[in-house]
Design a protein around this motif. Structure first.
Motif, PDB file in Angstrom:
ATOM      1  N   ALA A  67       0.867  -1.188   0.000  1.00 19.10           N
ATOM      2  CA  ALA A  67       0.000   0.000   0.000  1.00 19.10           C
ATOM      3  C   ALA A  67       0.899   1.233   0.000  1.00 19.10           C
ATOM      4  N   ASP A  69       2.067   5.078   1.393  1.00 16.48           N
ATOM      5  CA  ASP A  69       2.121   5.841   2.650  1.00 16.48           C
ATOM      6  C   ASP A  69       1.623   7.274   2.482  1.00 16.48           C
ATOM      7  N   THR A 195      14.258  -4.408   6.792  1.00 20.17           N
ATOM      8  CA  THR A 195      13.123  -3.924   7.583  1.00 20.17           C
ATOM      9  C   THR A 195      12.749  -2.508   7.141  1.00 20.17           C
ATOM     10  N   SER A 198       8.980  -1.642   2.601  1.00 25.34           N
ATOM     11  CA  SER A 198       8.303  -2.814   2.030  1.00 25.34           C
ATOM     12  C   SER A 198       8.124  -3.892   3.094  1.00 25.34           C
ATOM     13  N   ARG A 218      19.053  -4.748  10.002  1.00 25.35           N
ATOM     14  CA  ARG A 218      20.385  -4.149  10.120  1.00 25.35           C
ATOM     15  C   ARG A 218      20.290  -2.813  10.842  1.00 25.35           C
ATOM     16  N   THR A 219      19.289  -2.023  10.455  1.00 22.81           N
ATOM     17  CA  THR A 219      19.093  -0.709  11.074  1.00 22.81           C
ATOM     18  C   THR A 219      17.595  -0.527  11.375  1.00 22.81           C
ATOM     19  N   ARG A 304      16.313   9.124   8.122  1.00 22.46           N
ATOM     20  CA  ARG A 304      15.912   8.145   7.114  1.00 22.46           C
ATOM     21  C   ARG A 304      14.406   8.270   6.947  1.00 22.46           C
TER      22      ARG A 304
END
Ligand code: NAP
Length: 506
Positions: A67, A69, A195, A198, A218-219, A304
């Motif tokens: 979907a 954002d 993570t 998606s 990882r982050t 980010r």
């Protein structure tokens, strides 16, 4: 002999090209460009599309839970409103259907060459046109066009992880944008790497049906609540019968989202306050202190992309889900081994590892003056003028080029701004039928100012992100309000580019 050599050797003096404009891609960008050319009475364009239908991102990314954002009434063309969006945030099936419908309504399908991948494009200086190679099922063909519009998408080329042994894995693998719906995940031991935006959508969708799920993070990302809801029939009816109300609603969403630029660009310190929303979301949804620590980022919110989800933290809290934060050391035939030596057996690995937002492989096959490629010009990070024109690449126009990305609002607004600019420039180009190329000093000065502004933004506050080229330069984002971008694209002076007449007559 490479593609470039083959195309270059076919160089001839001036000939009439097969098309006025070749457009690569049929997502929001390619479709908008084609629609506006049609409005100008043109039909001398071709849409080159590697997929089997229009839709771009929204054709490819059909993973469970996909979907957008950005609210539906803003994430759609201003010139093709849809009054009956089912929800505040559109789902992938609805967006895909919308784009197909728009393409059909504007009768663009006859201009589309589907299953056709761009495999080379060389600017022929003598003939003042683009020589383009397109490949379908392994068979190549050539075509020529006066102008080339690359609307291939900023996030379209899947990136696989560079983990040792990844190619030795014997189980099932696929990338989130190439989801294999024929593979039944029920009861399987599944690993998800990544993570990002998606993964936080498909992990909650698959977690209840898989046997075990190891999610390799990882982050951590900052995540805030997703205020999604369906539109009632009454609301849809109001939007349909009172167009002014729909327009006012769209404007309300637009300005609400633009306000975020104050924190992101103008005053990153403000983001510390905004971060409280993310912290409260974690505190509300995560009870386990170890998990809480794992999911809490150590950088300022906004550095980010800020994600929105109500079901990510509940998903990674499930008893059949393990959020693995140790780095991946290697992938073996049936397992993943982390840096602490733990080996976890899996049947399937899903790569939620994102896209080539920078260093898109297409850069290697697009050749401008003197054989330079976009990739060679962009070794230290992508640059363009207003994300649209690139020095040394006459008659080339980019949609969603360098520094046009926005994390805070709808890309469609940016795309429409670029399309309006390209439309005007294409009209200028037709008036001479020669070349149009941005002045090198104009592009350089534009980028100097752009990077200066970016250096004070939240994106420069110290984090690793796909917004940046590996040199550290932020090449994905527009540093400001989107209305500033629109204003600048509307007021490009004639002096910004060099417009030449044909060197040889046809
Ligand atoms: P992404 O945000 O780039 O996320 C990629 C993930 O893979 C990151 O968690 C990354 O970790 C991880 N990763 C990459 N290589 C890895 C490796 N070798 N080992 C371990 N982890 C690795 O990609 P995405 O989730 O596909 O999203 C891309 C963009 O598409 C979004 O930011 C958004 O702009 C757009 N998008 C939008 C929506 C929406 O509107 N809802 C949905 C999906 C995508 P690091 O963070 O440490 O690099």
């Amino acid at each position: 002999m490479g593609i470039a050599d083959t195309l270059a050797t076919s160089s001839t003096p001036r000939v009439k090209p097969d098309y006025g404009t070749a457009i690569v891609g049929t997502g929001f960008g390619g479709l908008a460009m084609a629609i506006k050319l049609r409005e100008d009475g043109r039909n001398d364009f071709v849409l080159i599309e590697r997929g089997d239908s229009v839709g771009g991102t929204w054709r490819d990314n059909r993973y469970p839970g996909a979907a957008c954002d950005v609210p539906s009434h803003l994430y759609s063309f201003s010139f093709a409103p849809k009054t009956d969006w089912s929800r505040l945030y559109p789902t992938q099936p609805e967006l895909y259907a919308y784009l197909r419908q728009v393409a059909e309504q504007h009768q663009l399908l006859p201009n589309c060459q589907f299953n056709s991948t761009l495999t080379g494009a060389v600017y022929d200086e003598a003939a003042q046109l683009w020589r383009i190679e397109v490949t379908t099922a392994g068979v190549s063909r050539s075509l020529t066009a006066r102008a080339l519009v690359l609307a291939n998408g900023g996030l379209a080329e899947p990136k696989l992880p560079d983990v040792p042994g990844v190619e030795t894995f014997k189980g099932k693998t696929f990338h989130s944008s190439q989801w294999d719906h024929g593979y039944d995940l029920a009861g399987k031991r599944v690993a998800v790497i990544g993570t990002g935006a998606s993964a936080i959508q498909f992990v909650p969708a698959i977690a209840p049906k898989v046997g075990r799920l190891d999610v390799y993070q990882r982050t951590p990302n900052w995540i805030i609540p997703r205020p999604d809801r369906p539109f009632s029939d009454r609301t849809k009816s109001l939007f349909k019968h009172v167009p002014l109300l729909r327009k006012a609603y769209r404007a309300f969403i637009y300005w609400g989202h633009e306000a975020r630029v104050f924190g992101l660009v103008l005053n990153p310190a403000f983001m510390k306050l905004f971060q409280k929303i993310g912290e409260a979301h974690i505190n509300r949804q995560v009870k386990d202190p170890v998990l809480k620590q794992k999911v809490t980022p150590d950088y300022l919110i906004g550095c980010r992309r800020i994600l929105i989800s109500n079901d990510w933290y509940p998903a990674v809290s499930r008893p059949n889900v393990d959020l693995v934060t140790q780095g991946i050391r290697e992938i073996r035939e049936h397992s993943i081994v982390t840096t602490d030596g733990v080996e976890r057996e899996v049947d399937c690995i899903i790569f939620g590892t994102g896209f080539y937002a920078t260093e898109n492989p297409i850069g290697h096959i697009v050749h401008g003056r003197d054989g330079v490629t976009l990739a060679s010009e962009w070794q230290n990070g992508e640059e363009a003028y207003l994300g649209t024109l690139v020095k040394k690449f006459p008659n080339l126009f980019l949609i969603v080029g360098p520094n046009t990305g926005v994390g805070h609002t709808s890309m469609v607004f940016i795309i429409e701004s670029q399309v309006a600019l390209i439309r005007r420039l294409l009209a200028k180009l037709r008036s001479t039928d020669g070349t149009l190329e941005v002045r090198a000093d104009v592009q350089d000065e534009f980028n100097r100012k752009l990077q200066q502004r970016l250096s004070a933004s939240v994106w420069s506050t110290g984090c690793k992100s796909w917004y940046k080229h590996r040199s550290g330069k932020i090449t994905a984002l527009w540093p400001g309000f989107t209305f500033e971008f629109r204003r600048q694209t509307q007021s490009v002076p004639d002096s910004a580019y060099i417009l030449t007449k044909p060197t040889v007559s046809a």
